[in-house]
Design a protein around this motif. Sequence first.
Motif, PDB file in Angstrom:
ATOM      1  N   ASP A  68      -7.542   3.726  -3.587  1.00 56.56           N
ATOM      2  CA  ASP A  68      -8.590   2.726  -3.450  1.00 56.56           C
ATOM      3  C   ASP A  68      -8.457   1.777  -4.638  1.00 56.56           C
ATOM      4  O   ASP A  68      -8.890   2.109  -5.752  1.00 56.56           O
ATOM      5  N   GLY A  69      -7.802   0.668  -4.418  1.00 55.89           N
ATOM      6  CA  GLY A  69      -7.591  -0.297  -5.490  1.00 55.89           C
ATOM      7  C   GLY A  69      -6.704   0.279  -6.577  1.00 55.89           C
ATOM      8  O   GLY A  69      -5.584   0.710  -6.303  1.00 55.89           O
ATOM      9  N   GLU A 127       1.251   4.531  -2.752  1.00 53.17           N
ATOM     10  CA  GLU A 127       1.272   5.943  -2.372  1.00 53.17           C
ATOM     11  C   GLU A 127       2.591   6.596  -2.793  1.00 53.17           C
ATOM     12  O   GLU A 127       2.602   7.731  -3.283  1.00 53.17           O
ATOM     13  N   ARG A 129      -5.221   9.607  -1.710  1.00 56.24           N
ATOM     14  CA  ARG A 129      -6.131   8.550  -1.265  1.00 56.24           C
ATOM     15  C   ARG A 129      -6.121   7.468  -2.332  1.00 56.24           C
ATOM     16  O   ARG A 129      -6.389   7.738  -3.508  1.00 56.24           O
ATOM     17  N   GLY A 177       0.835  -1.197   0.000  1.00 54.38           N
ATOM     18  CA  GLY A 177       0.000   0.000   0.000  1.00 54.38           C
ATOM     19  C   GLY A 177       0.864   1.239   0.000  1.00 54.38           C
ATOM     20  O   GLY A 177       0.610   2.195  -0.708  1.00 54.38           O
ATOM     21  N   THR A 183      -7.280   3.008  -8.224  1.00 54.72           N
ATOM     22  CA  THR A 183      -7.587   4.423  -8.380  1.00 54.72           C
ATOM     23  C   THR A 183      -6.905   5.211  -7.270  1.00 54.72           C
ATOM     24  O   THR A 183      -6.923   4.805  -6.116  1.00 54.72           O
TER      25      THR A 183
END
Length: 151
Positions: A98-99, A29, A96, A25, A101
């Motif tokens: 999310d998968g 980012e 942010r 994750g 995106t």
Amino acid sequence: MRSMRIIPTLVAVCLLVVPLAWSQGGNVEQQIRALADQTAEANLKGDASFFEEHYANDAVIIHSDGKMSTKAQEIAALKSGAVKYESYDVHDLKIRVDGNTAVVSSLISSKRTVNGKPVSGDVRATRVWIKQKGDWKLVTFQATGVASASQ
């Protein structure tokens, strides 16, 4: 006795898997943060090739004056020199994920010329990146002017 061996094994697996998931994750980012930095640098250098590579073919770009443009129009403006940045500073960057995106919001302070006319000020910007075929593509950019404190 056998069940007593399973518990330490499960704990060990969790200790290995959870940091791995967190790091993946974090990597996303970090990738998006790097793209944000590269976007700023490409604007300053007038590097149209960055946008050729990273804009989705059907990208929607909405400038702070409400005008919309396409990938081709943005690239043509950079290549022709119609848009030239003197400064491009990104503040208050928030990412942010999310998968596949990523939504990036920021405050951008810039000085530039557009068709020979000086333009400067701050905008709140939102960029939407989508991972397509393994690569991050910018699908939407939208900027909203920020009024100065004296207005």
